[in-house]
Design a protein around this motif. Structure first.
Motif, PDB file in Angstrom:
ATOM      1  N   TYR A 324       0.788  -1.230   0.000  1.00 61.31           N
ATOM      2  CA  TYR A 324       0.000   0.000   0.000  1.00 61.31           C
ATOM      3  C   TYR A 324       0.821   1.282   0.000  1.00 61.31           C
ATOM      4  CZ  TYR A 324      -3.530  -3.356   1.637  1.00 61.31           C
ATOM      5  OH  TYR A 324      -4.367  -4.443   1.766  1.00 61.31           O
ATOM      6  N   THR A 325       1.999   1.266   0.631  1.00 57.41           N
ATOM      7  CA  THR A 325       2.729   2.511   0.816  1.00 57.41           C
ATOM      8  C   THR A 325       4.225   2.261   0.842  1.00 57.41           C
ATOM      9  OG1 THR A 325       2.834   4.519   2.182  1.00 57.41           O
ATOM     10  CG2 THR A 325       2.668   2.416   3.349  1.00 57.41           C
ATOM     11  N   MET A 326       5.020   3.327   0.671  1.00 59.21           N
ATOM     12  CA  MET A 326       6.480   3.186   0.648  1.00 59.21           C
ATOM     13  C   MET A 326       7.145   4.502   0.986  1.00 59.21           C
ATOM     14  SD  MET A 326       7.201   3.122  -3.435  1.00 59.21           S
ATOM     15  CE  MET A 326       5.881   3.775  -4.436  1.00 59.21           C
ATOM     16  N   GLN A 327       8.398   4.403   1.450  1.00 57.02           N
ATOM     17  CA  GLN A 327       9.240   5.559   1.710  1.00 57.02           C
ATOM     18  C   GLN A 327      10.692   5.152   1.455  1.00 57.02           C
ATOM     19  OE1 GLN A 327       8.528   8.812   2.658  1.00 57.02           O
ATOM     20  NE2 GLN A 327       6.357   8.321   2.347  1.00 57.02           N
ATOM     21  N   PHE A 328      11.469   6.078   0.875  1.00 54.50           N
ATOM     22  CA  PHE A 328      12.875   5.798   0.596  1.00 54.50           C
ATOM     23  C   PHE A 328      13.738   6.097   1.815  1.00 54.50           C
ATOM     24  CE2 PHE A 328      11.465   5.801  -3.757  1.00 54.50           C
ATOM     25  CZ  PHE A 328      12.346   4.922  -4.387  1.00 54.50           C
ATOM     26  N   VAL A 329      14.693   5.205   2.074  1.00 57.91           N
ATOM     27  CA  VAL A 329      15.748   5.439   3.061  1.00 57.91           C
ATOM     28  C   VAL A 329      16.889   6.190   2.388  1.00 57.91           C
ATOM     29  CG1 VAL A 329      17.374   4.367   4.659  1.00 57.91           C
ATOM     30  CG2 VAL A 329      15.120   3.338   4.297  1.00 57.91           C
ATOM     31  N   ASP A 330      17.255   5.737   1.193  1.00 60.20           N
ATOM     32  CA  ASP A 330      18.237   6.393   0.347  1.00 60.20           C
ATOM     33  C   ASP A 330      17.914   6.016  -1.091  1.00 60.20           C
ATOM     34  OD1 ASP A 330      19.458   3.793  -0.151  1.00 60.20           O
ATOM     35  OD2 ASP A 330      20.458   4.012   1.787  1.00 60.20           O
ATOM     36  N   ALA A 331      18.771   6.398  -2.031  1.00 56.47           N
ATOM     37  CA  ALA A 331      18.467   6.182  -3.443  1.00 56.47           C
ATOM     38  C   ALA A 331      18.380   4.710  -3.831  1.00 56.47           C
ATOM     39  CB  ALA A 331      19.510   6.879  -4.310  1.00 56.47           C
ATOM     40  N   GLN A 332      18.988   3.818  -3.036  1.00 56.44           N
ATOM     41  CA  GLN A 332      18.971   2.399  -3.358  1.00 56.44           C
ATOM     42  C   GLN A 332      18.080   1.575  -2.439  1.00 56.44           C
ATOM     43  OE1 GLN A 332      22.245   4.032  -3.087  1.00 56.44           O
ATOM     44  NE2 GLN A 332      21.873   4.452  -5.251  1.00 56.44           N
ATOM     45  N   THR A 333      17.536   2.176  -1.387  1.00 62.34           N
ATOM     46  CA  THR A 333      16.798   1.415  -0.378  1.00 62.34           C
ATOM     47  C   THR A 333      15.435   2.029  -0.162  1.00 62.34           C
ATOM     48  OG1 THR A 333      18.914   1.019   0.731  1.00 62.34           O
ATOM     49  CG2 THR A 333      16.907   0.426   1.930  1.00 62.34           C
ATOM     50  N   VAL A 334      14.402   1.213  -0.271  1.00 59.83           N
ATOM     51  CA  VAL A 334      13.044   1.690  -0.063  1.00 59.83           C
ATOM     52  C   VAL A 334      12.321   0.720   0.864  1.00 59.83           C
ATOM     53  CG1 VAL A 334      12.170   0.490  -2.139  1.00 59.83           C
ATOM     54  CG2 VAL A 334      10.924   2.449  -1.215  1.00 59.83           C
TER      55      VAL A 334
END
Length: 350
Positions: A324-334
């Protein structure tokens, strides 16, 4: 807007074939999957602070997970009955979680340690808040379905310590059947002094304020709309000019036409995206941080999809249902979350 959970596994046969060409030398080609949480809780709101992911969900559950040690701190908010929290934000060392339904409950607590405090409560048979957000200037906003004619707007001008309902005559007046979706806590976003709110339903629009919410302008958009479960479910801005919004028809998740729109001018005009292999219904969309505004990631009925060339080409990276949802930690990690689960995904390129 009340979004009823569906069972989309039957759509997992959707095309996950490799994209044949791209002007990018190293497009994303796959993901590795790390399960962080698997328990009975529906999660539609997550937020990242450093190497810690926070979540808010159903049954009054929320918590945080350390991405290094994998330690999990679960918490049950002290509601009178099991309550669903679909909005979450972090600001100045605190988390803020807002519930859907009647009564609306807004709790806050420290990013580290235990405890919570009820900051705001609103009782009304039509109350239903969809998203929570802090701007770069520290103003807190929450938006929800109308209880009268105007959009329900909560605002905090002191970093989240106190909240008030914006008067009806100072909030956007919605059309009959126009509301919003509590699908991924992404129907509000901001850049600089600009703020955007996305609606759906019988009429789907983008509402923009260039003066931090003092005045609002409505913008018609070429996205699927006209029924209660159609319209924009999620939006994101890469900067003050480049933005994307997505959704579709929740009741027709395999429908791939009219689900995505894109702007280059801060939301003044929006263009539809119609491309082969694009996903159907989309619950959440985000710009990939390193993609220069040309790479997007989506979650929805068909799983995790990747778009590049500004949506001209698409690839299914992972056909996992009920994300349902997502957020990035950094450019390679979500971090992605959904029904009973939170995953850490590593994006890799050839």
């Amino acid at each position: 807007m009340r979004v009823f959970f569906g069972f989309f596994c039957c759509f997992l046969f959707w095309n996950c074939a490799s994209v044949t060409s791209s002007k990018y030398a190293q497009p994303i080609t796959g993901v590795t999957v790390d399960t962080l949480l698997f328990e009975t809780v529906s999660i539609r709101a997550i937020a990242i602070s450093g190497q810690t992911v926070f979540y808010a969900g159903s049954q009054s559950k929320m918590g945080r997970i350390d991405l290094v040690t994998r330690k999990h701190w679960p918490q049950i908010l002290p509601t009178a009955t099991p309550t669903e929290f679909r909005s979450l934000a972090l600001h100045q060392g605190k988390w803020f979680a807002l519930s859907i339904g009647n009564p609306a409950l807004l709790y806050s607590g420290p990013l580290e340690g235990e405890g919570s405090r009820l900051l705001y409560q609103e009782s009304h048979e039509k109350v239903f808040y969809d998203a929570l957000h802090f701007t770069a200037t520290g103003t807190g906003w929450a938006m929800g379905d109308p209880t009268q004619q105007a959009m329900a707007l909560l605002k905090s001008e002191d970093g989240g310590a106190h909240w008030y309902r914006v008067p009806e005559d100072k909030a956007p007046v919605l059309a009959p059947g126009e509301a919003a979706f509590a699908s991924s806590n992404t129907t509000i976003c901001s850049a600089g002094k600009s703020l955007w709110i996305f609606t759906g339903g019988i009429q789907s629009r983008v509402w923009r304020s260039n003066d931090e919410g003092k005045t609002w302008t409505s913008i018609a958009v070429p996205i699927a709309q006209g029924s209660a479960m159609e319209g924009i479910f999620s939006g994101d801005f890469y900067n003050a000019n480049i933005g994307v919004a997505a959704g579709g028809n929740y009741d027709k998740p395999a429908q791939t036409v009219g689900n995505i729109i894109y702007t280059h001018d801060g939301g003044s005009t929006w263009n539809p995206i119609d491309a082969p292999q694009e996903p159907g219904y989309i619950s959440g969309i985000q710009f990939i941080p390193s993609g220069k505004g040309k790479e997007w990631l989506t979650v929805g009925a068909g799983g995790l999809y990747y778009a590049f060339d500004q949506g001209k080409q698409w690839k299914c990276l992972w056909p996992e249902s009920h994300l349902y949802t997502m957020q990035f930690v950094d450019a390679q990690t979500v971090i992605v979350a959904g029904k009973n689960k939170i995953f850490r995904l590593r994006l890799y390129r050839n």
